[in-house]
Design a protein around this motif. Structure first.
Motif, PDB file in Angstrom:
ATOM      1  N   ILE A  37       0.838  -1.200   0.000  1.00 55.01           N
ATOM      2  CA  ILE A  37       0.000   0.000   0.000  1.00 55.01           C
ATOM      3  C   ILE A  37       0.876   1.253   0.000  1.00 55.01           C
ATOM      4  N   SER A  38       1.940   1.238   0.794  1.00 56.42           N
ATOM      5  CA  SER A  38       2.854   2.391   0.835  1.00 56.42           C
ATOM      6  C   SER A  38       3.499   2.605  -0.525  1.00 56.42           C
ATOM      7  N   TYR A  39       3.908   1.507  -1.173  1.00 56.14           N
ATOM      8  CA  TYR A  39       4.520   1.609  -2.496  1.00 56.14           C
ATOM      9  C   TYR A  39       3.531   2.166  -3.515  1.00 56.14           C
ATOM     10  N   LEU A  40       2.287   1.661  -3.491  1.00 53.35           N
ATOM     11  CA  LEU A  40       1.276   2.101  -4.461  1.00 53.35           C
ATOM     12  C   LEU A  40       0.890   3.557  -4.226  1.00 53.35           C
ATOM     13  N   GLU A  41       0.834   3.982  -2.972  1.00 58.64           N
ATOM     14  CA  GLU A  41       0.534   5.394  -2.679  1.00 58.64           C
ATOM     15  C   GLU A  41       1.624   6.302  -3.254  1.00 58.64           C
ATOM     16  N   GLU A  42       2.855   5.842  -3.126  1.00 56.06           N
ATOM     17  CA  GLU A  42       3.964   6.627  -3.680  1.00 56.06           C
ATOM     18  C   GLU A  42       3.863   6.713  -5.199  1.00 56.06           C
ATOM     19  N   ARG A  43       3.532   5.579  -5.837  1.00 58.49           N
ATOM     20  CA  ARG A  43       3.416   5.566  -7.286  1.00 58.49           C
ATOM     21  C   ARG A  43       2.244   6.432  -7.760  1.00 58.49           C
ATOM     22  N   CYS A  44       1.183   6.433  -6.997  1.00 60.85           N
ATOM     23  CA  CYS A  44       0.025   7.265  -7.359  1.00 60.85           C
ATOM     24  C   CYS A  44       0.380   8.750  -7.302  1.00 60.85           C
ATOM     25  N   ASN A  45       1.264   9.108  -6.405  1.00 56.83           N
ATOM     26  CA  ASN A  45       1.653  10.509  -6.240  1.00 56.83           C
ATOM     27  C   ASN A  45       2.697  10.956  -7.252  1.00 56.83           C
ATOM     28  N   THR A  46       3.341   9.999  -7.914  1.00 55.86           N
ATOM     29  CA  THR A  46       4.446  10.369  -8.811  1.00 55.86           C
ATOM     30  C   THR A  46       4.170  10.026 -10.273  1.00 55.86           C
ATOM     31  N   THR A  47       2.975   9.518 -10.577  1.00 59.54           N
ATOM     32  CA  THR A  47       2.658   9.159 -11.963  1.00 59.54           C
ATOM     33  C   THR A  47       1.449   9.950 -12.444  1.00 59.54           C
ATOM     34  N   THR A  48       1.267   9.954 -13.750  1.00 56.70           N
ATOM     35  CA  THR A  48       0.126  10.665 -14.348  1.00 56.70           C
ATOM     36  C   THR A  48      -0.493   9.810 -15.451  1.00 56.70           C
ATOM     37  N   GLY A  49      -1.622  10.261 -15.947  1.00 54.72           N
ATOM     38  CA  GLY A  49      -2.259   9.626 -17.103  1.00 54.72           C
ATOM     39  C   GLY A  49      -2.704   8.203 -16.845  1.00 54.72           C
ATOM     40  N   VAL A  50      -2.544   7.368 -17.895  1.00 52.01           N
ATOM     41  CA  VAL A  50      -2.984   5.966 -17.825  1.00 52.01           C
ATOM     42  C   VAL A  50      -2.239   5.216 -16.732  1.00 52.01           C
ATOM     43  N   GLU A  51      -0.952   5.488 -16.589  1.00 49.32           N
ATOM     44  CA  GLU A  51      -0.156   4.824 -15.553  1.00 49.32           C
ATOM     45  C   GLU A  51      -0.708   5.130 -14.167  1.00 49.32           C
ATOM     46  N   ASN A  52      -1.096   6.372 -13.955  1.00 57.15           N
ATOM     47  CA  ASN A  52      -1.677   6.766 -12.677  1.00 57.15           C
ATOM     48  C   ASN A  52      -3.009   6.055 -12.437  1.00 57.15           C
ATOM     49  N   THR A  53      -3.795   5.898 -13.499  1.00 57.18           N
ATOM     50  CA  THR A  53      -5.074   5.178 -13.392  1.00 57.18           C
ATOM     51  C   THR A  53      -4.849   3.750 -12.943  1.00 57.18           C
ATOM     52  N   ARG A  54      -3.825   3.101 -13.516  1.00 56.94           N
ATOM     53  CA  ARG A  54      -3.532   1.714 -13.154  1.00 56.94           C
ATOM     54  C   ARG A  54      -3.142   1.598 -11.685  1.00 56.94           C
ATOM     55  N   TYR A  55      -2.258   2.471 -11.236  1.00 63.04           N
ATOM     56  CA  TYR A  55      -1.796   2.384  -9.847  1.00 63.04           C
ATOM     57  C   TYR A  55      -2.905   2.739  -8.864  1.00 63.04           C
ATOM     58  N   ASN A  56      -3.755   3.654  -9.233  1.00 64.00           N
ATOM     59  CA  ASN A  56      -4.893   3.979  -8.357  1.00 64.00           C
ATOM     60  C   ASN A  56      -5.830   2.789  -8.201  1.00 64.00           C
ATOM     61  N   ARG A  57      -6.035   2.062  -9.300  1.00 64.95           N
ATOM     62  CA  ARG A  57      -6.896   0.883  -9.217  1.00 64.95           C
ATOM     63  C   ARG A  57      -6.268  -0.182  -8.319  1.00 64.95           C
ATOM     64  N   LEU A  58      -4.978  -0.405  -8.461  1.00 62.00           N
ATOM     65  CA  LEU A  58      -4.296  -1.382  -7.623  1.00 62.00           C
ATOM     66  C   LEU A  58      -4.320  -0.962  -6.157  1.00 62.00           C
ATOM     67  N   LEU A  59      -4.213   0.330  -5.912  1.00 63.79           N
ATOM     68  CA  LEU A  59      -4.277   0.832  -4.541  1.00 63.79           C
ATOM     69  C   LEU A  59      -5.655   0.583  -3.939  1.00 63.79           C
ATOM     70  N   GLU A  60      -6.702   0.811  -4.726  1.00 67.98           N
ATOM     71  CA  GLU A  60      -8.068   0.546  -4.242  1.00 67.98           C
ATOM     72  C   GLU A  60      -8.232  -0.919  -3.853  1.00 67.98           C
ATOM     73  N   LEU A  61      -7.671  -1.818  -4.659  1.00 70.13           N
ATOM     74  CA  LEU A  61      -7.774  -3.247  -4.370  1.00 70.13           C
ATOM     75  C   LEU A  61      -7.007  -3.604  -3.099  1.00 70.13           C
ATOM     76  N   ALA A  62      -5.817  -3.041  -2.936  1.00 65.43           N
ATOM     77  CA  ALA A  62      -5.020  -3.319  -1.740  1.00 65.43           C
ATOM     78  C   ALA A  62      -5.721  -2.792  -0.485  1.00 65.43           C
ATOM     79  N   GLN A  63      -6.313  -1.630  -0.592  1.00 67.94           N
ATOM     80  CA  GLN A  63      -7.041  -1.070   0.554  1.00 67.94           C
ATOM     81  C   GLN A  63      -8.293  -1.891   0.865  1.00 67.94           C
ATOM     82  N   TYR A  64      -8.936  -2.401  -0.174  1.00 65.05           N
ATOM     83  CA  TYR A  64     -10.098  -3.277   0.031  1.00 65.05           C
ATOM     84  C   TYR A  64      -9.672  -4.529   0.799  1.00 65.05           C
TER      85      TYR A  64
END
Length: 463
Positions: free
Chosen positions: A147-174
């Motif tokens: 979760i810490s890794y995905l939060e970092e990636r969400c804060n440092t990426t944009t566009g489609v890549e950011n969408t992917r990491y946000n989705r993975l973060l939602e799953l990890a938080q779930y």
């Protein structure tokens, strides 16, 4: 008419063949449920042969850079499999595969390729710490790290890549919020794992404006599977379980359809012909009933038997399957995906819908057996011809999917299955609902006309 029908039912229920088929069906039903309970619950053995990898490593020239890479990769796989054998729980195996393997590789890379003893010791210590966490079943630590890794990636990426990491973060938080361990025996974990493994590909395909035909098909598949697995997570219902009573009932027509066919053909193919073979037709015709009334009573019994047989068989399966597999799964809905939308049925509702969709097939085959029985006065001929007609119909239906020949369009087997209506899909052969109904009715009318015409004119003096 009612009295004639009652007599016909009594005669059918006295037939030994009915009870023999029923006994075989019950045995088959028991076996099927046992297979669902035990046969589908298998473990996929690892395809890694440790001894083979060790033998390969002995023959490698470690002065060659490419061989050295192979050597390190082999060592990594050997150590991974050794640890999975040592820590044999599902959770441990998943953590070793997904979190520790990289550390193992880095450790051996540092030792043999980089030849950095300090770096090797660092990775070695990291691996030992991780193994202690694995031994303590502390999967939450790895989840929080992710979760810490995905939060970092969400804060440092944009566009489609950011969408992917946000989705993975939602799953990890779930997973964290619902306390779902990395356990392949846990259906919620399996749905999470499927979505996680396919998220990158799915989002990439969604955002690709120049997809090939194969990529379009892959996207359609992923869209269906993603929707179903997301339904699992949203409703927390084990709709993908393939070893419960619900699963057997979903596959009822595939598992037990042959028995429905046997019952229908056996009853419809003998209900008239046995009157001739036993010589009771003369006695029957002396009764104050018209021939058309006698034949109609037999026909109505056949029509009544088809749904009755389905109901009887499904009740037997529910009883036997419930005893073997339990009844709890009956409360879980049947979930289908079609045209971008989810459709749900209760298990019984789905079973009834399936029965209604395949009754036309058994009706046509039953009436064919009834007609042959009337024409030939031979039970064996009625049964044989009806089975051959069913088999030929399946062959023609398969050929029609490949070859669009006009002659195939006259075959009723292309139209007698309405299961596509249950799944909200299209008719496999492109026929409309109206066309299907008309073709089936034409076959039914012809068979009934021939049966009544022949029975009304048949001479029974020499029987």
């Amino acid at each position: 008419m009612i009295r004639l029908m009652k007599n016909e039912l009594k005669k059918l229920l006295k037939k030994k063949s009915f009870y023999i088929v029923t006994f075989i069906f019950i045995l088959f039903c028991i076996l099927t449920n046992i297979i669902y309970k035990t046969g589908l619950d298998y473990v996929i053995d690892s395809d890694v042969d440790i001894s083979e990898l060790e033998a390969e490593n002995k023959d490698l020239d470690l002065t060659n850079d490419e061989n050295l890479l192979v050597y390190v990769e082999n060592l990594t796989m050997i150590e991974r499999e050794r640890l999975k054998n040592e820590y044999s729980s599902n959770i441990a195996s998943y953590l070793i595969d997904n979190y520790l393997t990289t550390t193992i590789y880095n450790m051996y890379e540092a030792e043999y390729i980089l030849e950095d003893s300090e770096l090797y010791q660092m990775y070695y210590n990291e691996l030992q710490n991780d193994l202690e966490l694995v031994e303590d079943n502390n999967w939450e630590y790895f989840l929080n790290e992710r979760i810490s890794y995905l939060e970092e990636r969400c804060n440092t990426t944009t566009g489609v890549e950011n969408t992917r990491y946000n989705r993975l973060l939602e799953l990890a938080q779930y997973r964290r919020d619902n306390h779902i361990p990395y356990d392949t025996d846990n259906y919620l974990h399996n749905s999470l794992a499927f979505i996680e493994e396919n998220t990158f590909e799915y989002i990439n395909l969604l955002n690709d404006d120049a997809k090939t035909k194969e990529e379009e098909e892959r996207l359609d598949y992923l869209e269906e599977q993603m929707s179903i697995h997301e339904y699992v997570l949203e409703h927390q219902e084990d709709i993908l379980n393939e070893s419960d009573l619900r699963s057997v009932l979903i596959n009822f027509s595939q598992e037990f359809g042959i028995f429905i066919l046997i019952y229908v053909i056996m009853m419809a193919g003998s209900i008239v012909s046995e009157e001739y073979s036993r010589g009771t037709i003369k006695y029957l015709l002396t009764k104050p009933f018209r021939r058309s009334t006698i034949l109609t009573s037999k026909l109505l019994v056949v029509l009544l038997l088809i749904p009755s047989i389905m109901i009887f068989m499904s009740l037997m399966e529910i009883l036997i399957g419930g005893i073997i597999l339990g009844f709890s799964s009956l409360s879980i809905p049947v979930v289908l995906f079609s045209d971008g939308a989810i459709t749900t049925y209760s298990v019984i509702g789905y079973l009834v819908s399936e029965f209604l969709s395949i009754i036309p097939m058994y009706l046509v085959i039953g009436l064919l057996a009834f007609m042959i029985s009337t024409l030939t006065a031979s039970t064996s001929a009625a049964i044989t011809v009806s089975f051959l007609f069913y088999l030929l119909g399946n062959v023609i239906s398969n050929l029609a999917l490949v070859y669009n020949l006009p002659i195939f369009r006259t075959c009723v087997s292309l139209y007698w299955n309405f299961s596509y209506l249950v799944t909200n899909s299209t008719q496999p052969y492109g026929a409309s609902l109206t066309t299907s109904i008309i073709v089936i009715l034409i076959y039914i009318v012809i068979m009934l006309f021939v049966s009544y015409l022949f029975f009304s004119k048949k001479d029974v003096k020499n029987i």
